[in-house]
Design a protein around this motif. Structure first.
Motif, mmCIF file in Angstrom:
data_model
loop_
_atom_site.group_PDB
_atom_site.id
_atom_site.type_symbol
_atom_site.label_atom_id
_atom_site.label_comp_id
_atom_site.label_asym_id
_atom_site.label_seq_id
_atom_site.Cartn_x
_atom_site.Cartn_y
_atom_site.Cartn_z
ATOM 1 N N MET A 188 18.541 68.146 30.037
ATOM 2 C CA MET A 188 18.797 67.003 29.162
ATOM 3 C C MET A 188 18.949 65.719 29.983
ATOM 4 N N GLU A 189 19.410 65.877 31.228
ATOM 5 C CA GLU A 189 19.604 64.714 32.085
ATOM 6 C C GLU A 189 18.272 64.006 32.359
ATOM 7 N N GLU A 190 17.196 64.812 32.495
ATOM 8 C CA GLU A 190 15.871 64.237 32.738
ATOM 9 C C GLU A 190 15.433 63.378 31.548
ATOM 10 N N ILE A 191 15.755 63.836 30.349
ATOM 11 C CA ILE A 191 15.393 63.090 29.144
ATOM 12 C C ILE A 191 16.106 61.743 29.132
ATOM 13 N N GLU A 192 17.381 61.748 29.547
ATOM 14 C CA GLU A 192 18.147 60.495 29.614
ATOM 15 C C GLU A 192 17.471 59.496 30.551
ATOM 16 N N LEU A 193 16.958 60.002 31.681
ATOM 17 C CA LEU A 193 16.273 59.121 32.633
ATOM 18 C C LEU A 193 15.046 58.486 31.980
ATOM 19 N N TYR A 194 14.284 59.296 31.243
ATOM 20 C CA TYR A 194 13.109 58.759 30.545
ATOM 21 C C TYR A 194 13.523 57.711 29.514
ATOM 22 N N LEU A 195 14.608 57.995 28.783
ATOM 23 C CA LEU A 195 15.069 57.047 27.759
ATOM 24 C C LEU A 195 15.544 55.734 28.386
ATOM 25 N N ASP A 196 16.294 55.836 29.473
ATOM 26 C CA ASP A 196 16.763 54.625 30.155
ATOM 27 C C ASP A 196 15.590 53.794 30.659
ATOM 28 N N ASP A 197 14.614 54.491 31.242
ATOM 29 C CA ASP A 197 13.426 53.804 31.751
ATOM 30 C C ASP A 197 12.661 53.136 30.606
ATOM 31 N N ALA A 198 12.527 53.847 29.487
ATOM 32 C CA ALA A 198 11.824 53.289 28.322
ATOM 33 C C ALA A 198 12.549 52.044 27.810
ATOM 34 N N LYS A 199 13.871 52.119 27.739
ATOM 35 C CA LYS A 199 14.644 50.976 27.240
ATOM 36 C C LYS A 199 14.466 49.774 28.164
ATOM 37 N N ASP A 200 14.554 50.003 29.477
ATOM 38 C CA ASP A 200 14.373 48.908 30.439
ATOM 39 C C ASP A 200 12.986 48.279 30.301
ATOM 40 N N THR A 201 11.979 49.110 30.187
ATOM 41 C CA THR A 201 10.606 48.608 30.092
ATOM 42 C C THR A 201 10.399 47.851 28.786
ATOM 43 N N MET A 202 10.992 48.339 27.695
ATOM 44 C CA MET A 202 10.881 47.637 26.417
ATOM 45 C C MET A 202 11.598 46.289 26.478
ATOM 46 N N GLU A 203 12.732 46.243 27.164
ATOM 47 C CA GLU A 203 13.451 44.963 27.344
ATOM 48 C C GLU A 203 12.557 43.968 28.079
ATOM 49 N N LYS A 204 11.852 44.465 29.104
ATOM 50 C CA LYS A 204 10.945 43.589 29.861
ATOM 51 C C LYS A 204 9.816 43.088 28.962
ATOM 52 N N ALA A 205 9.315 43.946 28.089
ATOM 53 C CA ALA A 205 8.256 43.528 27.152
ATOM 54 C C ALA A 205 8.776 42.431 26.224
ATOM 55 N N LEU A 206 10.039 42.552 25.793
ATOM 56 C CA LEU A 206 10.649 41.539 24.935
ATOM 57 C C LEU A 206 10.836 40.222 25.696
ATOM 58 N N LYS A 207 11.278 40.317 26.957
ATOM 59 C CA LYS A 207 11.433 39.110 27.782
ATOM 60 C C LYS A 207 10.098 38.406 27.940
ATOM 61 N N HIS A 208 9.056 39.186 28.214
ATOM 62 C CA HIS A 208 7.723 38.609 28.372
ATOM 63 C C HIS A 208 7.292 37.914 27.073
ATOM 64 N N LEU A 209 7.563 38.538 25.940
ATOM 65 C CA LEU A 209 7.232 37.938 24.646
ATOM 66 C C LEU A 209 7.929 36.588 24.501
ATOM 67 N N ASN A 210 9.216 36.552 24.823
ATOM 68 C CA ASN A 210 9.965 35.297 24.696
ATOM 69 C C ASN A 210 9.409 34.207 25.611
ATOM 70 N N ILE A 211 8.983 34.597 26.811
ATOM 71 C CA ILE A 211 8.385 33.620 27.734
ATOM 72 C C ILE A 211 7.088 33.074 27.142
ATOM 73 N N GLU A 212 6.263 33.967 26.607
ATOM 74 C CA GLU A 212 4.986 33.534 26.027
ATOM 75 C C GLU A 212 5.218 32.654 24.793
ATOM 76 N N LEU A 213 6.201 33.007 23.971
ATOM 77 C CA LEU A 213 6.459 32.215 22.764
ATOM 78 C C LEU A 213 7.043 30.849 23.101
ATOM 79 N N ALA A 214 7.765 30.747 24.210
ATOM 80 C CA ALA A 214 8.331 29.461 24.612
ATOM 81 C C ALA A 214 7.225 28.463 24.946
ATOM 82 N N LYS A 215 6.067 28.969 25.327
ATOM 83 C CA LYS A 215 4.940 28.087 25.660
ATOM 84 C C LYS A 215 4.248 27.548 24.414
#
Length: 186
Positions: free
Chosen positions: A1-28
């Motif tokens: 189950m610990e391995e699944i948590e690692l995947y979930l944490d990684d997914a959340k971090d990557t999705m946060e980065k996608a949201l940050k990128h969206l905000n940067i693009e929308l600011a333009k």
């Protein structure tokens, strides 16, 4: 189950980065108000090297309809003006020899609709990115069955990935609603 948590944490971090990128693009994407972010991405020839505008000049917004650009060195004012004219912002710089001013015209109804379409494209790209992250994460979690993780745990992991994805898609929709209101406000 610990391995699944690692995947979930990684997914959340990557999705946060996608949201940050969206905000940067929308600011333009301008909404009729002057913003220094509108000039992000403009490169100025500075001693033969393309440099970001904010590295060679101070960029400010003295009021809601004006951007002022004061070069750190007066001799590059022409290069800055040229870079702004060559950008696809559709702004006409005025130069008094020391400061370049950009007047931001109010948006027409047609231009507002075009900007909303552009925002929708960025929103759709962000949603596709989040869904791709979901797919990659689920693929990784499924591979864990070969390493002895039970199928029930894998299913629970996939459900959690889906909840995470739904959460991020909802946040992206909220960002769209706010940006659309901002653009369409007269």
């Amino acid at each position: 189950m610990e391995e699944i948590e690692l995947y979930l944490d990684d997914a959340k971090d990557t999705m946060e980065k996608a949201l940050k990128h969206l905000n940067i693009e929308l600011a333009k994407i301008r909404a009729g108000k002057a913003s220094t972010n509108m000039l992000d991405g403009i490169q100025v020839e500075y001693y033969g090297v393309p440099s970001p505008l904010n590295n060679v000049a101070s960029v400010t917004t003295p009021d809601a309809r004006t951007i002022a650009i004061k070069p750190f060195e007066k001799k590059i004012i022409g290069e800055i003006e040229k870079a702004i004219r060559n950008s696809n912002l559709g702004l006409s710089p005025t130069n008094d020899g020391e400061i370049i001013r950009l007047n931001i015209p109010p948006l027409t109804e047609e231009r507002r609709r075009d900007l909303v379409k552009k925002v929708k494209q960025e929103i759709e790209t962000a949603k596709v990115n989040v869904r791709n992250i979901r797919k990659d994460t689920n693929d990784g979690i499924r591979k864990l069955t070969k390493e002895g993780v039970s199928e029930d745990d894998v299913k629970k992991g996939e459900e959690r990935v889906q909840k995470l994805t739904d959460n991020f898609i909802a946040r992206i929709d909220e960002i769209f609603d706010a940006k659309e209101k901002d653009i369409m406000a007269v």
